[in-house]
Design an enzyme around this catalytic site. Sequence first.
Site, mmCIF file in Angstrom:
data_model
loop_
_atom_site.group_PDB
_atom_site.id
_atom_site.type_symbol
_atom_site.label_atom_id
_atom_site.label_comp_id
_atom_site.label_asym_id
_atom_site.label_seq_id
_atom_site.Cartn_x
_atom_site.Cartn_y
_atom_site.Cartn_z
ATOM 1 N N HIS A 264 -5.365 -7.059 13.686
ATOM 2 C CA HIS A 264 -4.100 -6.198 13.760
ATOM 3 C C HIS A 264 -3.768 -5.953 15.066
ATOM 4 O O HIS A 264 -4.630 -5.445 15.935
ATOM 5 C CB HIS A 264 -4.497 -5.069 12.848
ATOM 6 C CG HIS A 264 -3.207 -4.376 12.357
ATOM 7 N ND1 HIS A 264 -2.250 -4.869 11.782
ATOM 8 C CD2 HIS A 264 -2.926 -3.075 12.539
ATOM 9 C CE1 HIS A 264 -1.277 -3.882 11.387
ATOM 10 N NE2 HIS A 264 -1.721 -2.657 12.041
ATOM 11 N N ARG B 160 -10.320 0.257 14.859
ATOM 12 C CA ARG B 160 -10.402 0.912 13.969
ATOM 13 C C ARG B 160 -11.307 0.428 12.784
ATOM 14 O O ARG B 160 -12.261 1.030 12.754
ATOM 15 C CB ARG B 160 -8.708 0.662 13.144
ATOM 16 C CG ARG B 160 -8.600 1.469 11.941
ATOM 17 C CD ARG B 160 -7.111 1.448 11.588
ATOM 18 N NE ARG B 160 -6.686 0.230 11.243
ATOM 19 C CZ ARG B 160 -5.319 -0.138 10.752
ATOM 20 N NH1 ARG B 160 -4.356 0.971 10.733
ATOM 21 N NH2 ARG B 160 -4.897 -1.413 10.525
ATOM 22 N N TYR C 120 15.197 32.017 2.947
ATOM 23 C CA TYR C 120 14.245 32.732 3.785
ATOM 24 C C TYR C 120 14.206 32.898 5.160
ATOM 25 O O TYR C 120 14.554 32.207 6.037
ATOM 26 C CB TYR C 120 12.762 32.061 3.334
ATOM 27 C CG TYR C 120 12.364 31.717 2.000
ATOM 28 C CD1 TYR C 120 11.995 32.819 1.344
ATOM 29 C CD2 TYR C 120 12.150 30.648 1.458
ATOM 30 C CE1 TYR C 120 11.660 32.648 0.049
ATOM 31 C CE2 TYR C 120 11.654 30.243 0.118
ATOM 32 C CZ TYR C 120 11.529 31.543 -0.579
ATOM 33 O OH TYR C 120 11.292 31.244 -1.938
ATOM 34 N N LYS D 214 0.756 -0.993 0.081
ATOM 35 C CA LYS D 214 0.152 -0.124 -0.057
ATOM 36 C C LYS D 214 0.783 1.429 0.000
ATOM 37 O O LYS D 214 2.166 1.110 0.071
ATOM 38 C CB LYS D 214 -0.802 0.088 1.044
ATOM 39 C CG LYS D 214 -0.015 0.017 2.473
ATOM 40 C CD LYS D 214 -0.949 -0.675 3.707
ATOM 41 C CE LYS D 214 0.016 -0.264 4.981
ATOM 42 N NZ LYS D 214 -0.566 -1.021 5.970
ATOM 43 N N ASP E 78 11.675 23.868 -3.486
ATOM 44 C CA ASP E 78 12.291 23.180 -4.531
ATOM 45 C C ASP E 78 14.115 23.027 -4.154
ATOM 46 O O ASP E 78 14.586 22.399 -4.817
ATOM 47 C CB ASP E 78 12.236 24.073 -6.015
ATOM 48 C CG ASP E 78 10.739 24.095 -6.045
ATOM 49 O OD1 ASP E 78 9.932 23.267 -5.859
ATOM 50 O OD2 ASP E 78 10.563 25.331 -6.363
ATOM 51 N N ARG F 180 2.183 -10.571 7.533
ATOM 52 C CA ARG F 180 2.038 -9.354 6.678
ATOM 53 C C ARG F 180 3.036 -8.254 6.989
ATOM 54 O O ARG F 180 2.712 -7.304 7.326
ATOM 55 C CB ARG F 180 0.782 -8.671 6.975
ATOM 56 C CG ARG F 180 -0.728 -9.715 7.062
ATOM 57 C CD ARG F 180 -1.763 -8.750 6.989
ATOM 58 N NE ARG F 180 -1.962 -7.969 8.173
ATOM 59 C CZ ARG F 180 -2.560 -8.490 9.104
ATOM 60 N NH1 ARG F 180 -3.295 -9.563 9.495
ATOM 61 N NH2 ARG F 180 -2.562 -7.692 10.289
ATOM 62 N N CYS G 131 13.418 25.376 1.170
ATOM 63 C CA CYS G 131 12.695 25.967 0.449
ATOM 64 C C CYS G 131 11.618 24.867 -0.383
ATOM 65 O O CYS G 131 11.709 23.766 -0.137
ATOM 66 C CB CYS G 131 13.204 26.502 -0.769
ATOM 67 S SG CYS G 131 14.344 27.997 -0.175
#
Length: 393
Positions: free
Chosen positions: A185, A156, A282, A58, A331, A240, A329
């Site tokens: 679980h 859950r 910044y 997942k 990027d 799992r 920042c």
Amino acid sequence: MGRCSLEGQNFKLQDTSFISRKPSQHPSWIEIDLPQLRRNISIVRSFIGNKLYCLPVKANAYGHGLLEVALEAQRAKVDYLAVAHLKEAAKLREAGIVIPILVLGAIHEDQIESLIRWNVEFTISSRYKAELTEKICAQKGIKARVHLEVDTGMQRTGVRAATAPDLFQFLKASPHFDLVGIYSHMVFSDTPDHEFSSEQIKIFNKLLQNPLLKEARLVRHMANSGAILNYPSAHFDMVRPSFLTLGYAPKSQNIDGLAPCFSLKAKVSYCKTVEAGSGISYGHTFRTHKQTKIITIPVGYGDGYRRALSNQGYVLIKGRRYPIVGTICMDQFMVDVGSDQVHVGEEVVLIGKQGDQEISLQELATLCKTIPYEMLCQFNDRIPRIYKDEPTL
Ligand SMILES: *Cc1c(COP(=O)(O)O)cnc(C)c1O
């Protein structure tokens, strides 16, 4: 195009040309070490003996690449894949994955027919979901392969152990269900000898001893990565483990041969010398004390590299550690390399090993006040994944 058939349905024959193996033009990339992934799979195998091996893939296989990891798992004879959603399962089938797939998440009415058409097993977590499924199967003349989920303490999804026998009977009695498995679980699987874990295992075991269920041939499963190591009594028929398969031991236990197969790398995009007292990035949250070289790395929070690492994190260049300076920042971000020689285009490791140094996922997770799981899932698809394999002769 070649096709293969799976219970009457046609799927594309595996075309793996989408897997990127060449160096990236993009100046940052996530490198997945496939031979290491295969070693991890065989180490997990050695822990679980003859139990069925289900690999949850997942969330883009925890950022490693859904299809690439699934194909590798299928090749390595993993028995089952698991995903959270129909969408992920459909993508796997479309790519030609033929091994069983289990959808763990709660399903919705409008997904039921597609789940069955894709030949995907899914979770029945309540009487309500069971009745919806039965209704749709009756209308369409189809049959659902399902696992019954029992809540043993997570709160859950899943039916309480007390109501599970009733739902079991309902599923067994209906011609529209193939009841394949039953699962739960764990809440504290990462902690050895936790009282609540024993409680959960006890509740699950007691339910399985119920005369109704005892005779049924069901795949019983409960253990994720933590439980593989800490709770052998929770292994049942299938396990799992994702985190462990990807090379991470819960609580950073040392396991011989097990290692992450994920690294984050980039190329230096800019170098300059700045004077003492220069503010960086910044808000000028960092100021140089002396003349120094500042380099720029073309990765930022727009890629999923967390802003919390501003003035906190490190990178590796030529096997040495250098600090991130100033705020990260969208990027890019800056690194202080002092008086060392660093060139534009040079390889930088943001997560992983270089020489005998390592920036571990755990180290960054701690700095970001989160867990390695979240760190892995945060990198988006602006960063290409490159799959490294041994050259085929
Ligand atoms: C994600 C998930 C797992 C895998 O957990 P790891 O800790 O990564 O091994 C196992 N079971 C369920 C129900 C899950 O949702």
